[in-house]
Scaffold this active site. Structure first.
Site, PDB file in Angstrom:
ATOM      1  N   GLY A   1       9.012  -2.250   0.592  1.00  0.00           N
ATOM      2  CA  GLY A   1       7.690  -2.198   1.212  1.00  0.00           C
ATOM      3  C   GLY A   1       7.251  -3.550   1.750  1.00  0.00           C
ATOM      4  N   GLN A   2       6.173  -3.531   2.515  1.00  0.00           N
ATOM      5  CA  GLN A   2       5.666  -4.751   3.141  1.00  0.00           C
ATOM      6  C   GLN A   2       5.292  -5.822   2.133  1.00  0.00           C
ATOM      7  OE1 GLN A   2       3.061  -4.181   6.758  1.00  0.00           O
ATOM      8  NE2 GLN A   2       2.873  -2.172   5.793  1.00  0.00           N
TER       9      GLN A   2
ATOM     10  N   ASP B   1      12.599   4.801  -9.564  1.00  0.00           N
ATOM     11  CA  ASP B   1      11.786   5.773  -8.837  1.00  0.00           C
ATOM     12  C   ASP B   1      10.511   6.048  -9.628  1.00  0.00           C
ATOM     13  OD1 ASP B   1      10.714   8.121  -7.637  1.00  0.00           O
ATOM     14  OD2 ASP B   1      12.711   8.836  -7.118  1.00  0.00           O
ATOM     15  N   LEU B   2       9.368   5.953  -8.960  1.00  0.00           N
ATOM     16  CA  LEU B   2       8.089   6.216  -9.631  1.00  0.00           C
ATOM     17  C   LEU B   2       8.028   7.617 -10.228  1.00  0.00           C
ATOM     18  CD1 LEU B   2       5.510   4.571  -7.208  1.00  0.00           C
ATOM     19  CD2 LEU B   2       6.360   3.696  -9.371  1.00  0.00           C
TER      20      LEU B   2
ATOM     21  N   ALA C   1       3.469   2.961  -3.382  1.00  0.00           N
ATOM     22  CA  ALA C   1       2.479   4.039  -3.307  1.00  0.00           C
ATOM     23  C   ALA C   1       2.892   5.078  -2.282  1.00  0.00           C
ATOM     24  CB  ALA C   1       1.115   3.477  -2.918  1.00  0.00           C
TER      25      ALA C   1
ATOM     26  N   THR D   1      -6.635   0.491  -3.077  1.00  0.00           N
ATOM     27  CA  THR D   1      -7.157   0.619  -1.725  1.00  0.00           C
ATOM     28  C   THR D   1      -8.674   0.737  -1.704  1.00  0.00           C
ATOM     29  OG1 THR D   1      -7.115   2.039   0.251  1.00  0.00           O
ATOM     30  CG2 THR D   1      -6.854   3.125  -1.853  1.00  0.00           C
TER      31      THR D   1
ATOM     32  N   TYR E   1      -5.865  11.057  -0.737  1.00  0.00           N
ATOM     33  CA  TYR E   1      -5.278   9.735  -0.912  1.00  0.00           C
ATOM     34  C   TYR E   1      -6.193   8.852  -1.765  1.00  0.00           C
ATOM     35  CZ  TYR E   1      -3.812   4.985   0.172  1.00  0.00           C
ATOM     36  OH  TYR E   1      -3.434   3.669   0.074  1.00  0.00           O
TER      37      TYR E   1
ATOM     38  N   LYS F   1      -5.379   7.394  -5.552  1.00  0.00           N
ATOM     39  CA  LYS F   1      -5.336   5.956  -5.841  1.00  0.00           C
ATOM     40  C   LYS F   1      -6.339   5.595  -6.933  1.00  0.00           C
ATOM     41  CE  LYS F   1      -3.188   3.148  -4.160  1.00  0.00           C
ATOM     42  NZ  LYS F   1      -1.932   2.567  -4.665  1.00  0.00           N
TER      43      LYS F   1
ATOM     44  N   TRP G   1      -6.347  -3.448   4.242  1.00  0.00           N
ATOM     45  CA  TRP G   1      -5.231  -3.478   5.185  1.00  0.00           C
ATOM     46  C   TRP G   1      -4.061  -4.211   4.550  1.00  0.00           C
ATOM     47  CZ3 TRP G   1      -5.451  -0.955   9.730  1.00  0.00           C
ATOM     48  CH2 TRP G   1      -6.705  -0.632  10.225  1.00  0.00           C
TER      49      TRP G   1
END
Length: 177
Positions: A10-11, A37-38, A61, A102, A126, A130, A151
């Protein structure tokens, strides 16, 4: 310091890995599917036991905000149950966890910036998934921090900034809500 990041491609994970490469005091480990793996808590616990981190960071996520409306079970499995599994595995080793969440946990009606103590009121699957993930993390690991972001952007992956830059090179005019 030994940092272990869940969601290795991921980023956030890729950016942290790049930054950690510049600091010889940081030993950086990361997890990615299918090995960790989650949806398979035992894989998380095994990875943490093998690496022995000082801190676990969980930016992983289910992030398909619109798709979550039609796949609520998947969103909750990753964002709530997966987050709980990461925090529990860290807690079993006495390790703190930093969990990324988030601003979707809020309803977006406030006329000023949100602060930590503002009431939550998610309006989407979503956001609810979260929020339940935040609560699950707090319930199983007293050594936790929840970071809420609006973001995520980086030079990696798909994100708003990269999409706008790409479209600006392809079009004369952009329309964005």
């Amino acid at each position: 310091m030994r940092l272990y990041v869940i969601g290795g491609q991921g980023q956030v994970a890729r950016s942290l890995r790049e930054a950690a490469a510049c600091d010889t005091d940081i030993v950086f480990g990361w997890a990615q599917r299918p090995e960790v793996d989650l949806l398979r808590p035992a894989s998380i616990a095994q990875a943490l036991a093998e690496f022995r981190p000082d801190i676990v960071i969980n930016p992983a996520a289910y992030t398909a905000v619109d798709k979550a409306e039609s796949e609520p079970e998947q969103a909750f499995a990753v964002n709530r149950d997966g987050a709980r599994a990461v925090a529990a595995a860290a807690a079993s080793q006495g390790v703190p966890v930093i969990h990324l969440s988030t601003d979707y946990v809020f309803d977006g009606t406030k006329d000023a910036p949100y602060v930590e103590g503002d009431p939550v009121n998610p309006r989407s699957v979503y956001g609810r998934s979260k929020l339940e993930g935040e609560l699950a993390v707090a319930a199983v690991n007293p050594q936790h921090i929840v970071l809420r972001t609006a973001w995520v952007y980086s030079p990696f992956g798909t994100n708003f900034a990269r999409t706008m830059l790409r479209l600006a090179g392809e079009r004369d005019q952009l329309r964005v809500v």
